[in-house]
Motif scaffolding. Structure first.
Motif, PDB file in Angstrom:
ATOM      1  N   TYR A  56       0.843  -1.203   0.000  1.00  0.00           N
ATOM      2  CA  TYR A  56       0.000   0.000   0.000  1.00  0.00           C
ATOM      3  C   TYR A  56       0.879   1.254   0.000  1.00  0.00           C
ATOM      4  CZ  TYR A  56      -2.581   3.879   2.003  1.00  0.00           C
ATOM      5  OH  TYR A  56      -3.086   5.127   2.254  1.00  0.00           O
ATOM      6  N   GLU A  58       3.937   1.545  -1.004  1.00  0.00           N
ATOM      7  CA  GLU A  58       4.607   1.639  -2.303  1.00  0.00           C
ATOM      8  C   GLU A  58       3.666   2.243  -3.342  1.00  0.00           C
ATOM      9  OE1 GLU A  58       7.521  -1.046  -5.078  1.00  0.00           O
ATOM     10  OE2 GLU A  58       6.016  -2.100  -3.890  1.00  0.00           O
ATOM     11  N   GLN A  59       2.430   1.800  -3.323  1.00  0.00           N
ATOM     12  CA  GLN A  59       1.430   2.354  -4.237  1.00  0.00           C
ATOM     13  C   GLN A  59       1.197   3.832  -3.923  1.00  0.00           C
ATOM     14  OE1 GLN A  59      -2.311   0.221  -4.284  1.00  0.00           O
ATOM     15  NE2 GLN A  59      -3.356   1.885  -5.321  1.00  0.00           N
ATOM     16  N   TRP A  60       1.112   4.158  -2.627  1.00  0.00           N
ATOM     17  CA  TRP A  60       0.911   5.539  -2.209  1.00  0.00           C
ATOM     18  C   TRP A  60       2.070   6.416  -2.700  1.00  0.00           C
ATOM     19  CZ3 TRP A  60       3.071   9.474   0.487  1.00  0.00           C
ATOM     20  CH2 TRP A  60       2.226  10.513   0.877  1.00  0.00           C
ATOM     21  N   GLY A  62       3.912   5.868  -5.282  1.00  0.00           N
ATOM     22  CA  GLY A  62       3.758   5.999  -6.730  1.00  0.00           C
ATOM     23  C   GLY A  62       2.627   6.915  -7.154  1.00  0.00           C
ATOM     24  N   GLU A  63       1.628   7.073  -6.309  1.00  0.00           N
ATOM     25  CA  GLU A  63       0.482   7.907  -6.657  1.00  0.00           C
ATOM     26  C   GLU A  63       0.565   9.326  -6.093  1.00  0.00           C
ATOM     27  OE1 GLU A  63      -2.869   5.682  -5.200  1.00  0.00           O
ATOM     28  OE2 GLU A  63      -2.744   4.225  -6.846  1.00  0.00           O
ATOM     29  N   ASN A  64       1.437   9.544  -5.103  1.00  0.00           N
ATOM     30  CA  ASN A  64       1.481  10.842  -4.435  1.00  0.00           C
ATOM     31  C   ASN A  64       2.842  11.523  -4.502  1.00  0.00           C
ATOM     32  OD1 ASN A  64      -1.236  11.216  -2.860  1.00  0.00           O
ATOM     33  ND2 ASN A  64      -0.698   9.058  -2.709  1.00  0.00           N
ATOM     34  N   PRO A  67       4.500  11.529  -8.512  1.00  0.00           N
ATOM     35  CA  PRO A  67       3.878  12.549  -9.364  1.00  0.00           C
ATOM     36  C   PRO A  67       4.166  13.976  -8.901  1.00  0.00           C
ATOM     37  CG  PRO A  67       2.314  10.790  -8.932  1.00  0.00           C
ATOM     38  CD  PRO A  67       3.505  10.546  -8.037  1.00  0.00           C
ATOM     39  N   SER A  71       6.000  16.630 -11.418  1.00  0.00           N
ATOM     40  CA  SER A  71       5.042  17.619 -11.906  1.00  0.00           C
ATOM     41  C   SER A  71       5.758  18.839 -12.479  1.00  0.00           C
ATOM     42  CB  SER A  71       4.104  18.030 -10.765  1.00  0.00           C
ATOM     43  OG  SER A  71       4.830  18.697  -9.747  1.00  0.00           O
ATOM     44  N   ARG A  85       2.484  16.242   0.631  1.00  0.00           N
ATOM     45  CA  ARG A  85       1.957  14.856   0.627  1.00  0.00           C
ATOM     46  C   ARG A  85       2.497  14.077   1.832  1.00  0.00           C
ATOM     47  NH1 ARG A  85       0.236  17.430  -2.931  1.00  0.00           N
ATOM     48  NH2 ARG A  85      -1.158  17.897  -1.245  1.00  0.00           N
TER      49      ARG A  85
END
Length: 183
Positions: A56, A58-60, A62-64, A67, A71, A85
């Protein structure tokens, strides 16, 4: 319910008690699942629970975090977004870092490789921002490590003092100080 439903409870529990202190009784109480149901959802026991939480995170990341660092904007703006974040993840310094907790107990050898990979991904992403800002690669890598040191250290100090101010101060000052020192 899918096992992802239990991630917030497990994250909080492992943050609070660590791997060794998060007993099946505490996990059962926090999730509302009996021990048999815990093993139904997590046949691998506590190790699988921690792996699920690390997946979770790791996914967080990658998503927060990634990016935010990839940006638009200058380096300071992108680092500020990353810090915002992280402040959310650590509830403005009220919550400790699970990575640090896992690296201190008996779980160190079990989860070290994954935690190391997550740290390296984060540090490399920070270094990329600084390289794009004109810093040489070695210095950028060191600065990425400095960011991790400052954030992790401030989280530990905030927990030790029962005061989130050190973390909040670091989060506020870090983007500017890293970029200002890169000139």
């Amino acid at each position: 319910m899918p096992k992802q439903t239990y991630i917030p409870y497990l994250l909080q529990l492992f943050r609070q008690y660590g791997y060794d202190g998060a007993t099946l009784s505490k996990i059962s109480e926090a999730t509302g699942l009996g021990k048999a149901s815990l093993y139904h959802h997590f046949p691998g026991g506590k190790d699988e629970m921690v792996e699920t939480v690390l997946d979770y995170l790791e996914q967080w990341l990658g998503e927060n975090i990634l990016p935010a660092l990839r940006s638009d904007g200058d380096a300071e703006t992108r680092l500020r977004r990353m810090c915002d974040r992280l402040s959310e993840l650590y509830q403005q310094g009220e919550q400790p870092c699970l990575f640090a907790i896992l690296l201190l107990g008996s779980a160190r050898d079990v989860f070290h490789t994954k935690v190391e990979r997550l740290f390296r991904t984060w540090i490399d992403a920070i270094a990329s921002v600084l390289i794009a800002d004109g810093m040489d690669e070695e210095q950028a890598k060191h600065r990425g490590e400095d960011v991790a040191i400052a954030i992790q250290g401030s989280l530990i100090l905030s927990q030790g003092l029962h005061n989130p101010s050190p973390f909040q101060r670091v989060i506020q000052q870090l983007p500017r100080s890293i970029c200002h020192n890169s000139q």
